[in-house]
Scaffold this active site. Structure first.
Site, PDB file in Angstrom:
ATOM      1  N   LYS A  19       0.817  -1.216   0.000  1.00 60.09           N
ATOM      2  CA  LYS A  19       0.000   0.000   0.000  1.00 60.09           C
ATOM      3  C   LYS A  19       0.858   1.278   0.000  1.00 60.09           C
ATOM      4  O   LYS A  19       2.075   1.212   0.103  1.00 60.09           O
ATOM      5  CB  LYS A  19      -0.945  -0.020   1.213  1.00 60.09           C
ATOM      6  CG  LYS A  19      -1.977  -1.140   1.144  1.00 60.09           C
ATOM      7  CD  LYS A  19      -2.873  -1.024  -0.065  1.00 60.09           C
ATOM      8  CE  LYS A  19      -3.986  -2.047  -0.133  1.00 60.09           C
ATOM      9  NZ  LYS A  19      -3.566  -3.412  -0.389  1.00 60.09           N
TER      10      LYS A  19
HETATM   11  C1  LIG Z   1      -9.915  -2.447  -1.527  1.00 61.73           C
HETATM   12  C2  LIG Z   1      -9.292  -3.279  -0.459  1.00 61.73           C
HETATM   13  N1  LIG Z   1      -9.915  -3.418   0.724  1.00 61.73           N
HETATM   14  C3  LIG Z   1      -9.397  -4.144   1.714  1.00 61.73           C
HETATM   15  C4  LIG Z   1      -8.181  -4.775   1.573  1.00 61.73           C
HETATM   16  C5  LIG Z   1      -7.663  -5.625   2.696  1.00 61.73           C
HETATM   17  O1  LIG Z   1      -6.544  -5.050   3.271  1.00 61.73           O
HETATM   18  P1  LIG Z   1      -5.689  -5.877   4.351  1.00 61.73           P
HETATM   19  O2  LIG Z   1      -4.760  -6.761   3.604  1.00 61.73           O
HETATM   20  O3  LIG Z   1      -4.967  -4.801   5.139  1.00 61.73           O
HETATM   21  O4  LIG Z   1      -6.641  -6.627   5.207  1.00 61.73           O
HETATM   22  C6  LIG Z   1      -7.479  -4.660   0.378  1.00 61.73           C
HETATM   23  C7  LIG Z   1      -6.178  -5.321   0.223  1.00 61.73           C
HETATM   24  O5  LIG Z   1      -5.474  -5.216  -0.726  1.00 61.73           O
HETATM   25  C8  LIG Z   1      -8.047  -3.895  -0.668  1.00 61.73           C
HETATM   26  O6  LIG Z   1      -7.427  -3.772  -1.866  1.00 61.73           O
END
Ligand SMILES: Cc1ncc(COP(=O)(O)O)c(C=O)c1O
Length: 399
Positions: free
Chosen positions: A195
């Site tokens: 990210k």
């Molecule tokens: C749009 C979106 N929401 C949620 C997530 C989930 O993030 P995490 O890996 O921090 O749980 C991602 C992960 O890439 C994502 O692209």
């Protein structure tokens, strides 16, 4: 650009340019070491410092640092008491995390279509999908380009629905001068390794005070005070459970990374914007490769630089383009395989999602991150241009 100790030139010595690489500086490493030596490893003073910094940057009432964006989404739904019998509207062109969380709390996901240019949740599709059972709308800011938040706010307020921004891609982005993540009743961020800023794994839930406070309780087993407050100040080891909660607290080791990644965020975003600008200029006249659209009233965070590959004009499909770039040592990624096409979700009541399906087959995310050099950026743009030129000359495109 500040020194990045673990990510030198993105293509490094191997010549392979990955789709993404994190930029971790000395300040993060020093802070982690300081935490390891401090004797307090779990969520404590550093997590609180990180929460305060994010809350202040966004101007939200509260912030709770958690183990992932997925955890934040789960807590958001639990805190709002969304469950059996409720419907939650989400785009299908998203990562599975939000939709999985809806199913985990026993509610029903309603997957709707996106806007053709931004690939963001379409307010008209939301309005058309509402029923008396709709409780919440999850707005995901595709690639870091904020959704039409005024329209979504209006629709949700009119119907008394909860607006949750899945801002996993959008830390640092803004809509009409205000930060993405500050419009919803709640918003969730991801600090996953790829990210715009990272803690390896990590997330943040921000928003209305009473909802974040409830989430904080739920994210700490339902225990009504943190271990830091109970033991850190040597008050008492006694605790009470007032709700059946889960364990989603961010550790101080993780928060140590977050504090300094947040300090570096504006520099990261500036470099991402510069790379995006270079790509858009370099790819403008490449047939069949459509650069990302930017609305006038937003500043995107450029988590993704996703082009649309139109096989009719480019002479090859998105998947073929990805394979040819890989042959030239360039990594790419797809965002996203639409959720309604994934095995578990094929059983959901189907509705036509033509724009989602069109984009899902054509979007290709090119490398776009601060550790890239100008030469890396030119290399990618040149490769895309040459691949298309070869196909067009070879007569495989309808131009
Ligand atoms: C749009 C979106 N929401 C949620 C997530 C989930 O993030 P995490 O890996 O921090 O749980 C991602 C992960 O890439 C994502 O692209």
């Amino acid at each position: 650009m500040r020194p990045a100790s673990t990510a030198p030139d993105a293509s490094g010595e191997s010549g392979f340019l990955p789709w993404n690489t994190a930029s971790i500086g000395e300040a993060e490493i020093t802070e982690v070491v300081d935490t390891l030596r401090s004797g307090w490893l779990t969520g404590g003073p550093k997590a609180a410092r990180f929460e305060d910094a994010v809350r202040e940057r966004l101007g939200t009432e509260d912030a709770f640092a958690v183990t992932s964006c997925t955890a934040a989404l789960h807590l958001a739904l639990l805190a709002a008491e969304i469950g059996a019998g409720d419907e939650v509207i989400s785009p299908s062109l998203t990562f599975c995390a939000a939709v999985n969380a809806v199913e985990q709390v026993g509610a029903e996901p309603v997957l709707v279509d996106v806007e053709p240019l931004t690939h963001n949740l379409s307010p008209e599709s939301v309005a058309a999908a509402m029923t008396p059972r709709t409780r919440a709308v999850i707005a995901m800011h595709y690639g870091g380009h904020p959704c039409d938040l005024d329209a979504l706010r209006e629709i949700t307020e009119e119907r008394g629905l909860l607006l949750i921004e899945d801002a996993a891609h959008a830390l640092g982005a803004s809509y009409r001068g205000r930060p993405a993540g500050s419009f919803g009743d709640l918003a969730t961020f991801s600090f996953y390794a790829n990210k715009v800023m990272t803690t390896g794994e990590g997330g943040m839930l921000v928003g209305r005070r009473e909802l974040v406070e409830k989430a904080r309780l739920l994210g700490r087993h339902g225990i009504d005070s943190s271990a830091w407050r109970r033991h850190g100040s040597r008050r008492t080891a006694q605790y009470d459970v007032v709700l059946p909660g889960l364990k989603y607290v961010m550790s101080d080791i993780t928060a140590s990374l977050g504090i300094h990644q947040l300090d570096a965020l504006d520099g990261f975003l500036a470099r991402r914007a510069e790379i995006a600008h270079t790509y858009t200029g370099a790819l403008a006249d490449v047939p069949g490769v459509v650069p990302p659209h930017v609305d006038d009233d937003v500043t995107p965070g450029w988590f993704l630089y996703a082009v649309l590959v139109d096989p009719d004009s480019a002479g090859l499909s998105r998947d073929e383009m990805a394979a040819e770039l890989a042959e030239r040592g360039i990594g790419t990624s797809f965002h996203f395989q639409p959720v309604h096409t994934l095995t578990h979700y094929r059983a959901l009541p189907s509705r036509p999602l033509p724009r989602t399906e069109y984009a899902g087959e054509r979007l290709l995310s090119l490398p776009c991150y601060p550790a890239m050099t100008d030469a890396d950026v030119d290399r990618v743009a040149d490769a895309v241009r040459r691949i298309v030129q070869d196909r067009v000359r070879g007569g495989r495109a309808h131009v």
